[in-house]
Design a protein around this motif. Structure first.
Motif, PDB file in Angstrom:
ATOM      1  N   HIS A  48       5.665  38.324  15.202  1.00  0.00           N
ATOM      2  CA  HIS A  48       6.591  38.632  16.190  1.00  0.00           C
ATOM      3  C   HIS A  48       7.363  37.302  16.253  1.00  0.00           C
ATOM      4  O   HIS A  48       7.128  36.609  17.269  1.00  0.00           O
ATOM      5  CB  HIS A  48       5.780  39.129  17.471  1.00  0.00           C
ATOM      6  N   PRO A  49       8.221  36.932  15.315  1.00  0.00           N
ATOM      7  CA  PRO A  49       8.716  35.555  15.564  1.00  0.00           C
ATOM      8  C   PRO A  49       9.697  35.342  16.815  1.00  0.00           C
ATOM      9  O   PRO A  49       9.502  34.323  17.142  1.00  0.00           O
ATOM     10  CB  PRO A  49       9.697  35.657  14.455  1.00  0.00           C
ATOM     11  N   ASN A  50      10.406  36.487  17.444  1.00  0.00           N
ATOM     12  CA  ASN A  50      11.379  35.901  18.429  1.00  0.00           C
ATOM     13  C   ASN A  50      10.612  35.611  19.995  1.00  0.00           C
ATOM     14  O   ASN A  50      11.019  34.891  20.765  1.00  0.00           O
ATOM     15  CB  ASN A  50      12.137  37.240  18.927  1.00  0.00           C
ATOM     16  N   THR A  51       9.290  35.977  19.948  1.00  0.00           N
ATOM     17  CA  THR A  51       8.300  35.709  21.152  1.00  0.00           C
ATOM     18  C   THR A  51       7.484  34.376  20.575  1.00  0.00           C
ATOM     19  O   THR A  51       6.438  34.235  21.347  1.00  0.00           O
ATOM     20  CB  THR A  51       7.619  36.982  21.506  1.00  0.00           C
ATOM     21  N   TYR A  52       7.619  33.786  19.720  1.00  0.00           N
ATOM     22  CA  TYR A  52       6.513  32.731  19.052  1.00  0.00           C
ATOM     23  C   TYR A  52       6.428  31.685  20.242  1.00  0.00           C
ATOM     24  O   TYR A  52       5.341  31.394  20.476  1.00  0.00           O
ATOM     25  CB  TYR A  52       6.940  32.070  17.954  1.00  0.00           C
ATOM     26  N   PHE A  53       7.499  31.235  20.782  1.00  0.00           N
ATOM     27  CA  PHE A  53       7.284  30.188  21.863  1.00  0.00           C
ATOM     28  C   PHE A  53       6.696  30.805  23.165  1.00  0.00           C
ATOM     29  O   PHE A  53       5.917  30.068  23.894  1.00  0.00           O
ATOM     30  CB  PHE A  53       8.894  29.507  22.146  1.00  0.00           C
ATOM     31  N   MET A  54       7.193  32.070  23.645  1.00  0.00           N
ATOM     32  CA  MET A  54       6.722  32.524  24.734  1.00  0.00           C
ATOM     33  C   MET A  54       5.094  32.604  24.645  1.00  0.00           C
ATOM     34  O   MET A  54       4.237  32.312  25.822  1.00  0.00           O
ATOM     35  CB  MET A  54       7.434  33.888  25.047  1.00  0.00           C
ATOM     36  N   GLU A  55       4.594  32.872  23.313  1.00  0.00           N
ATOM     37  CA  GLU A  55       3.179  33.055  23.354  1.00  0.00           C
ATOM     38  C   GLU A  55       2.403  31.808  23.050  1.00  0.00           C
ATOM     39  O   GLU A  55       1.223  31.859  23.325  1.00  0.00           O
ATOM     40  CB  GLU A  55       3.040  34.123  22.395  1.00  0.00           C
ATOM     41  N   ASN A  56       3.011  30.852  22.682  1.00  0.00           N
ATOM     42  CA  ASN A  56       2.249  29.627  21.888  1.00  0.00           C
ATOM     43  C   ASN A  56       2.502  28.185  22.704  1.00  0.00           C
ATOM     44  O   ASN A  56       1.899  27.320  22.517  1.00  0.00           O
ATOM     45  CB  ASN A  56       2.509  29.569  20.328  1.00  0.00           C
ATOM     46  N   ILE A  57       3.735  28.320  23.016  1.00  0.00           N
ATOM     47  CA  ILE A  57       4.152  26.808  23.793  1.00  0.00           C
ATOM     48  C   ILE A  57       3.114  26.211  24.641  1.00  0.00           C
ATOM     49  O   ILE A  57       2.910  25.105  24.918  1.00  0.00           O
ATOM     50  CB  ILE A  57       5.451  26.853  24.595  1.00  0.00           C
ATOM     51  N   ARG A  58       2.490  27.263  25.551  1.00  0.00           N
ATOM     52  CA  ARG A  58       1.509  26.684  26.378  1.00  0.00           C
ATOM     53  C   ARG A  58       0.225  26.019  25.788  1.00  0.00           C
ATOM     54  O   ARG A  58      -0.456  25.181  26.525  1.00  0.00           O
ATOM     55  CB  ARG A  58       0.772  27.933  27.298  1.00  0.00           C
ATOM     56  N   CYS A  59       0.036  26.104  24.408  1.00  0.00           N
ATOM     57  CA  CYS A  59      -1.156  25.470  23.630  1.00  0.00           C
ATOM     58  C   CYS A  59      -0.757  24.090  23.551  1.00  0.00           C
ATOM     59  O   CYS A  59      -1.718  23.131  23.066  1.00  0.00           O
ATOM     60  CB  CYS A  59      -1.104  26.221  22.296  1.00  0.00           C
ATOM     61  N   VAL A  60       0.435  23.616  23.642  1.00  0.00           N
ATOM     62  CA  VAL A  60       0.692  22.164  23.516  1.00  0.00           C
ATOM     63  C   VAL A  60       1.391  21.489  24.802  1.00  0.00           C
ATOM     64  O   VAL A  60       1.857  20.344  24.808  1.00  0.00           O
ATOM     65  CB  VAL A  60       1.958  21.864  22.300  1.00  0.00           C
ATOM     66  N   GLU A  61       1.090  22.006  25.882  1.00  0.00           N
ATOM     67  CA  GLU A  61       1.449  21.670  27.121  1.00  0.00           C
ATOM     68  C   GLU A  61       0.435  20.432  27.603  1.00  0.00           C
ATOM     69  O   GLU A  61      -0.763  20.476  27.416  1.00  0.00           O
ATOM     70  CB  GLU A  61       1.635  22.777  28.430  1.00  0.00           C
TER      71      GLU A  61
END
Length: 187
Positions: free
Chosen positions: A174-187
């Motif tokens: 699901h490429p279009n939601t990649y950041f919505m799902e994963n950006i919290r992993c590098v905050e």
């Protein structure tokens, strides 16, 4: 009975919005600092004839600084043009809410590596892009619809799909939601 229905609704809501745990290919803390990087994720796949193009993302955090690692893999039985990254290279992400997020490449030129294997040329190129502070939060709010990569001498556009079944490994992405799902992993 009313309490049971309320409890059931609460539990269903909680599980619907539960986030999957972050998965890292590296997560190191030592005397030098901290470094963690998420697993690579397929964002785009183009297969035409005997030419194959893949774009992978992973998110990294080095001593608190989040970055996007973009990896391009090309395979063809004919000539593969080198698309180089330099200090002026950028990734532009157009979000479904109409906003555009820009990421800037680190000051390091890279044209990738060409590998010849069984009649095929393979080019692997990785670029590291930094988020701009003012638009980092936007990536959490809206899916991505279009990605533009500005190279040293060329620009390439990609439609970012909501669902992608890879021909390479038959996994669903699901490429279009990649950041919505994963950006919290590098905050």
């Amino acid at each position: 009975m009313k309490q049971l229905i309320t409890l059931t609704f609460f539990l269903l809501t909680l599980t619907a919005f539960a986030q999957k745990p972050c998965e890292y290919s590296a997560n190191v803390t030592d005397s030098i600092g901290t470094y963690k990087v998420t697993n690579e994720y397929l964002i785009s796949e183009k297969n035409f004839g005997a030419t194959f193009n893949y774009v992978f993302f992973s998110l990294a955090q080095t001593d608190g600084l989040p970055t996007l690692n973009l990896q391009l893999i090309q395979k063809s039985n004919s000539f593969i043009k080198a698309n180089c990254f330099d200090k002026n290279s950028k990734v532009f992400l157009q979000l479904e809410n109409g906003k555009i997020v820009s990421l800037i490449h680190i000051d390091q030129e890279s044209c990738g590596t060409l590998i010849r294997d069984k009649g095929f040329d393979n080019r692997v190129n990785t670029g590291i892009f930094m988020f701009m502070k003012d638009n980092f939060e936007e990536l959490k709010k809206s899916p991505v619809s279009i990605m533009r990569i500005k190279y040293l001498t060329d620009t390439e556009d990609y439609i970012v799909r909501s669902e992608l079944t890879s021909e390479m490994n038959q996994k669903v992405y699901h490429p279009n939601t990649y950041f919505m799902e994963n950006i919290r992993c590098v905050e």
